[in-house]
Design a protein around this motif. Structure first.
Motif, short mmCIF file in Angstrom:
data_model
loop_
_atom_site.label_atom_id
_atom_site.label_comp_id
_atom_site.label_asym_id
_atom_site.label_seq_id
_atom_site.Cartn_x
_atom_site.Cartn_y
_atom_site.Cartn_z
N PRO A 246 15.15 -30.35 -6.30
CA PRO A 246 15.94 -31.59 -6.25
C PRO A 246 15.07 -32.80 -5.89
N MET A 247 14.08 -32.55 -5.00
CA MET A 247 13.23 -33.66 -4.55
C MET A 247 12.45 -34.26 -5.71
N VAL A 248 11.92 -33.39 -6.59
CA VAL A 248 11.13 -33.87 -7.74
C VAL A 248 11.96 -34.81 -8.61
N PHE A 249 13.25 -34.46 -8.80
CA PHE A 249 14.07 -35.26 -9.72
C PHE A 249 14.73 -36.46 -9.05
N LEU A 250 14.80 -36.43 -7.74
CA LEU A 250 15.52 -37.52 -7.04
C LEU A 250 14.61 -38.56 -6.41
N CYS A 251 13.29 -38.30 -6.42
CA CYS A 251 12.41 -39.18 -5.64
C CYS A 251 11.86 -40.36 -6.42
N GLY A 252 12.24 -40.49 -7.67
CA GLY A 252 11.80 -41.65 -8.45
C GLY A 252 10.47 -41.45 -9.15
N LEU A 253 9.99 -40.20 -9.18
CA LEU A 253 8.70 -39.96 -9.85
C LEU A 253 8.85 -40.04 -11.36
N PHE A 254 9.90 -39.45 -11.87
CA PHE A 254 10.06 -39.40 -13.33
C PHE A 254 11.22 -40.27 -13.82
N PHE A 255 12.23 -40.46 -12.98
CA PHE A 255 13.33 -41.36 -13.33
C PHE A 255 13.43 -42.40 -12.23
N PRO A 256 13.54 -43.68 -12.56
CA PRO A 256 13.69 -44.68 -11.49
C PRO A 256 14.95 -44.41 -10.67
N ILE A 257 14.86 -44.64 -9.38
CA ILE A 257 16.02 -44.35 -8.52
C ILE A 257 17.24 -45.16 -8.96
N PRO B 177 11.32 -37.57 1.78
CA PRO B 177 10.00 -38.18 2.06
C PRO B 177 9.24 -38.52 0.79
N LEU B 178 9.40 -37.68 -0.22
CA LEU B 178 8.61 -37.87 -1.44
C LEU B 178 8.93 -39.21 -2.12
N THR B 179 10.13 -39.73 -1.92
CA THR B 179 10.51 -41.02 -2.51
C THR B 179 9.53 -42.10 -2.08
N TYR B 180 9.18 -42.08 -0.80
CA TYR B 180 8.30 -43.12 -0.26
C TYR B 180 6.85 -42.88 -0.70
N GLY B 181 6.46 -41.61 -0.76
CA GLY B 181 5.12 -41.28 -1.25
C GLY B 181 4.97 -41.65 -2.72
N ALA B 182 6.02 -41.37 -3.49
CA ALA B 182 5.98 -41.66 -4.92
C ALA B 182 5.86 -43.16 -5.15
N PRO C 16 1.25 -40.49 -11.24
CA PRO C 16 1.84 -40.39 -9.89
C PRO C 16 2.72 -39.14 -9.74
N GLY C 17 3.49 -38.84 -10.78
CA GLY C 17 4.38 -37.67 -10.73
C GLY C 17 3.61 -36.37 -10.63
N ILE C 18 2.56 -36.24 -11.45
CA ILE C 18 1.76 -35.00 -11.44
C ILE C 18 1.05 -34.83 -10.10
N VAL C 19 0.52 -35.95 -9.58
CA VAL C 19 -0.19 -35.89 -8.29
C VAL C 19 0.79 -35.43 -7.19
N ALA C 20 1.94 -36.08 -7.14
CA ALA C 20 2.91 -35.76 -6.08
C ALA C 20 3.39 -34.31 -6.19
N MET C 21 3.67 -33.85 -7.40
CA MET C 21 4.15 -32.47 -7.57
C MET C 21 3.07 -31.46 -7.21
N SER C 22 1.82 -31.77 -7.58
CA SER C 22 0.71 -30.85 -7.26
C SER C 22 0.61 -30.68 -5.75
#
Lengths: 341, 245
Positions: free
Chosen positions: B171-182, B197-202, B55-61
């Motif tokens: 900041p979005m990558v690290f705060l959206c819950g992709l790699f660390f749970p919120i 927005p990425l939080t909800y997509g992630a 999920p993280g790689i997809v969202a970042m790509s």
């Protein structure tokens, strides 16, 4: 039909930027099929006016109608009737000549075959057939200008707005562009032209408006404008500093000459044209021999004297109070730096 | 019909001249590959972990693929003044902006599926909720593109576009819950996560790939759609205010 109907109507148009009044309540109209010149010194409000007319800027006050369409209420319907040539050639450098024209046709909703046929026709008309497959980024300035004009007429607009169409290009290309504009007008296109080449306006336009400090100071036909100044006698003297400086001679610099001459020859107006030329203007016969003697006494040789037929240039200088040569230099330097003058 | 001819040709030109250039295609492939390899090396747990990081790689790509290109393309055309020509064309501004952003949206979606295709060769993805995932990738792509549009309209130089984009992206990558749970983030940073927005997509991606969503997918997708509308609306207003001056 031609020249009976007003195709551009401007009423009370005003625009201010911060504290600067760029356009201060101007009124004019342009008739269908007319070539209308919009002239003024740099910073007079020409580009702001053209931007408001074409929909790239908003007016604070006033009304603009193109073929009866209120441009503020329905800008897109008005834009469909316009072709616009901005002061810089702004097509896509990565597309070739043909692709640029075809793409511009598509922006006006032209279908594939129709716009390709028209692009070929325009490339031939503008003498760019051989460069059709070359990228726009690699074109010379003159070629870029021609393609930019071709792109503006791909959809056969009723009104063509041209902002400084020949600035910064070679003489041959400029001449060709003027001929093409004349042909376009002959085929019924109304042309709204801003230029600082006054002789270009004189050659192409039927009527001109002079704008100074955001206000229109005069709108008239070229014929009427020139008639007033043609009563004037004008002589242009080309000067060079004399090699044999006599002891006790009253030498002076060229920049001081107009002032000295005005004192010595009351009733005659003098102005420096370039670094080495001087113009004498009078409503009466000009005393050429005393004038030459006066200059020689100040170590200036008159290498050439010619009678100038007063033209729109004199009208422009009289109305705007701006030296044309200076204005041209400023504009061309501005363009060379890539900025808007 | 005439408007759609213009729309299609703007999209086609942008795809051909900007998005489908070799550097962008190679970026779309190398970027997810590099991140995947980095996680393998870091975790040392082999291919079994692919699903957890997918999920993280997809969202970042998607995020990096869309925001970087669009902001640069629009700023470049604005600087060259060719954008003026588009603004002067008889196309509604909304349609013009949609045409200019559609290329980035499509590239974002394609970039998002590159890591999925790579992962399909390594792990079994048969239980992935493809519908949810496609919807999430699409809406992340649209919202990221509109974020890129917002950036492009706010700056005047290409380098400013890149700098301003990074200000949002990292900041979005690290705060959206992709790699660390919120929930594991410091309490002061948690509200920030919910305005991204990425939080909800992630969350939808976590749910679709690992069945580990925190909220219902419908709610997440609706919020993402809301972000898309807000970004687009603000960008249109900014274009009208700044470019049609």
């Amino acid at each position: 039909m031609k020249k009976d109907r007003q195709i551009i109507e401007v009423r009370g148009l005003a625009r201010q930027f911060g504290g600067v009044r760029a356009v201060a309540g101007i009124d004019f109209e342009v008739c269908e099929g007319e070539v209308f010149g919009f002239l003024g010194p740099n910073g007079a409000g020409k580009t702001t006016t053209i931007n408001i007319l074409t929909g790239l800027a908003r007016a604070d006050k006033g009304e603009v109608r193109i073929a009866g369409i209120d441009c503020a209420a329905n800008p897109k319907a008005a834009q469909r009737l316009m072709g616009i040539v901005p002061d810089e050639s702004n097509l896509w450098p990565e597309l070739n000549g043909f692709e640029n024209l075809s793409f511009c046709g598509a922006l006006y909703g032209m279908r594939g075959r129709e716009r390709e046929k028209r692009a070929d026709e325009l490339l031939d008309m503008f003498g760019l057939g051989d460069a059709a497959k070359r990228k726009f980024g690699g074109y010379s300035k003159g070629m870029k200008r021609k393609l930019t004009i071709a792109a503006a007429i791909i959809h056969r607009p009723q009104v063509l707005f041209l902002d400084e169409p020949t600035t910064g290009i070679d003489v041959a290309s400029a001449r060709q562009i003027r001929l093409l504009l004349k042909d376009l007008n002959d085929s019924g296109t109304t042309i709204f032209l801003t230029t600082h080449y006054i002789e270009e306006a004189e050659r192409l336009c039927e009527r001109v408006a002079f704008i100074v400090g955001g206000k229109i100071v005069r709108v008239d036909t070229i014929e009427n404008l020139v008639r007033d100044v043609q009563k004037q006698r004008v002589i242009q003297l080309t000067l060079s500093r004399s090699g044999n400086t006599a002891a006790g001679s009253d030498s002076c610099g060229l920049e001081e000459l107009p002032g000295l001459l005005r004192v010595a020859f009351p009733g005659i107006e003098f102005e420096s044209i370039t670094g080495s030329a001087l113009r004498a203007l009078s409503m009466k016969a000009l005393p050429l021999a005393p004038l030459i003697r006066f200059l020689e006494e100040r170590e200036m040789d008159v290498t050439e004297a010619k009678i100038i037929r007063p033209s729109l240039e004199e009208v422009f200088v009289n109305i705007t109070g701006v030296a044309l040569e200076q204005m041209r230099k400023e504009k061309e330097q501005g363009k060379a730096k890539g900025g808007k003058a | 019909m005439k408007t759609w001819i213009a729309f299609w040709n703007i999209l086609k030109k942008d795809m051909r001249n900007y998005y489908l250039k070799p550097p962008n295609i190679s970026w779309g492939i190398i970027f997810p590959l590099a991140w995947t390899l980095m996680f393998f090396i870091k975790s040392g747990s082999g291919f079994g972990d692919v699903r957890s990081i997918l999920p993280g790689i997809v969202a970042m790509s998607v995020l990096f693929g869309t925001t970087s290109m669009l902001a640069v393309v629009i700023t470049f055309e604005k600087k060259m003044r060719s954008y003026e020509r588009l603004l002067l064309a008889p196309i509604p501004l909304e349609v013009l902006m949609l045409a200019k952003t559609s290329g980035a949206v499509l590239i974002g979606i394609a970039n998002g599926f590159v890591p999925v295709i790579m992962a399909a060769f390594i792990v079994d993805l048969s239980d992935v909720a493809w519908g949810e995932m496609t919807a999430a990738v699409t809406l992340i792509s649209v919202s990221s593109t509109f974020l890129g549009l917002f950036v492009a309209v706010s700056v005047s130089e290409v380098f400013e576009a890149q700098t301003f984009s990074n200000f949002f992206r990292f900041p979005m990558v690290f705060l959206c819950g992709l790699f660390f749970p919120i929930a594991a983030l410091p309490i002061i940073l948690q509200p920030l996560s919910y305005i991204l927005p990425l939080t909800y997509g992630a969350d939808v991606l976590h749910g679709a790939i690992n069945q580990a969503a925190q909220k219902p997918p419908g709610l997440n997708l609706a919020i993402l759609a809301g972000f898309c509308i807000i970004f687009f609306g603000v960008s249109i207003r900014n274009v009208q205010r700044k470019w049609i001056y």
